[in-house]
Design a protein around this motif. Sequence first.
Motif, short mmCIF file in Angstrom:
data_model
loop_
_atom_site.label_atom_id
_atom_site.label_comp_id
_atom_site.label_asym_id
_atom_site.label_seq_id
_atom_site.Cartn_x
_atom_site.Cartn_y
_atom_site.Cartn_z
N LEU A 22 2.32 -41.93 0.03
CA LEU A 22 3.30 -42.68 -0.76
C LEU A 22 3.63 -41.93 -2.05
O LEU A 22 2.77 -41.28 -2.63
N PRO A 23 4.87 -42.03 -2.50
CA PRO A 23 5.25 -41.33 -3.74
C PRO A 23 4.55 -41.94 -4.94
O PRO A 23 4.17 -43.12 -4.93
N ALA A 24 4.39 -41.13 -5.97
CA ALA A 24 3.79 -41.63 -7.22
C ALA A 24 4.70 -42.71 -7.80
O ALA A 24 5.93 -42.66 -7.68
N VAL A 25 4.08 -43.69 -8.44
CA VAL A 25 4.83 -44.81 -9.02
C VAL A 25 5.29 -44.41 -10.42
O VAL A 25 4.50 -43.94 -11.23
N LEU A 26 6.58 -44.61 -10.69
CA LEU A 26 7.12 -44.34 -12.01
C LEU A 26 7.02 -45.63 -12.84
O LEU A 26 7.57 -46.66 -12.46
N ALA A 27 6.30 -45.57 -13.94
CA ALA A 27 6.08 -46.75 -14.78
C ALA A 27 6.72 -46.54 -16.15
O ALA A 27 6.76 -45.42 -16.67
N ARG A 28 7.22 -47.64 -16.71
CA ARG A 28 7.80 -47.62 -18.06
C ARG A 28 7.14 -48.71 -18.90
O ARG A 28 6.93 -49.81 -18.41
N GLU A 29 6.82 -48.37 -20.14
CA GLU A 29 6.19 -49.36 -21.02
C GLU A 29 6.86 -49.33 -22.39
O GLU A 29 7.12 -48.27 -22.96
#
Length: 197
Positions: free
Chosen positions: A166-173
């Motif tokens: 699975l592709p890496a998860v792009l997270a925003r904070e």
Amino acid sequence: TSPDQRYESLSGEVGLTRQFQAGRWTHRVTGSLRARSSEGLSHAGTTNVLGPVRIGVPTRWGDATIDRTRGDASLDRVRQHSAGVSWRATWGETLELRAGLQRTDHRKDALRPDAAPTQERSVSWLPNVSVTWQAQPKLTLYTSYVRGLEESGVAPNIARNANEALPAVLAREVDLGARWQALPSSGLTAAVFRIDK
């Protein structure tokens, strides 16, 4: 029986920093290169049918009865390379500004004994900015925005894309907070933040 699992990770970073003054501002510019390599090895383990037992009555089985083979192995391997630049500017002890940008190349390989090997690769641009302001001698206000990557696993056997990396998860904070230093040895911090993935 479940044999030992193994996880190894190696990472490194090299950076170059230059600091200079411009009036009351102190600037610091940093360029960096990062690399990470991780590998996880696991075995399916072996199920042993030992036959009927009586609860409460100890039963001893010899090693010949229990199959301790490792079973089929699964391997997850991640390679990640990043190049980035960051800037920090401070105005005395009152105000601090930060900004940065990082380009990350992320690759994951998944090998399963009952499926074809799969690979996932992504390239992401990851910015970050923050502001810290000492509004009063005991009160500091801050806010920041950052994007980052989180490691994902492999699709389960029951999924349509079973055993696929699975592709890496792009997270925003985004966060906003305040820190009150009541005493030299203690303080209070309150913050609100939002994370999107």
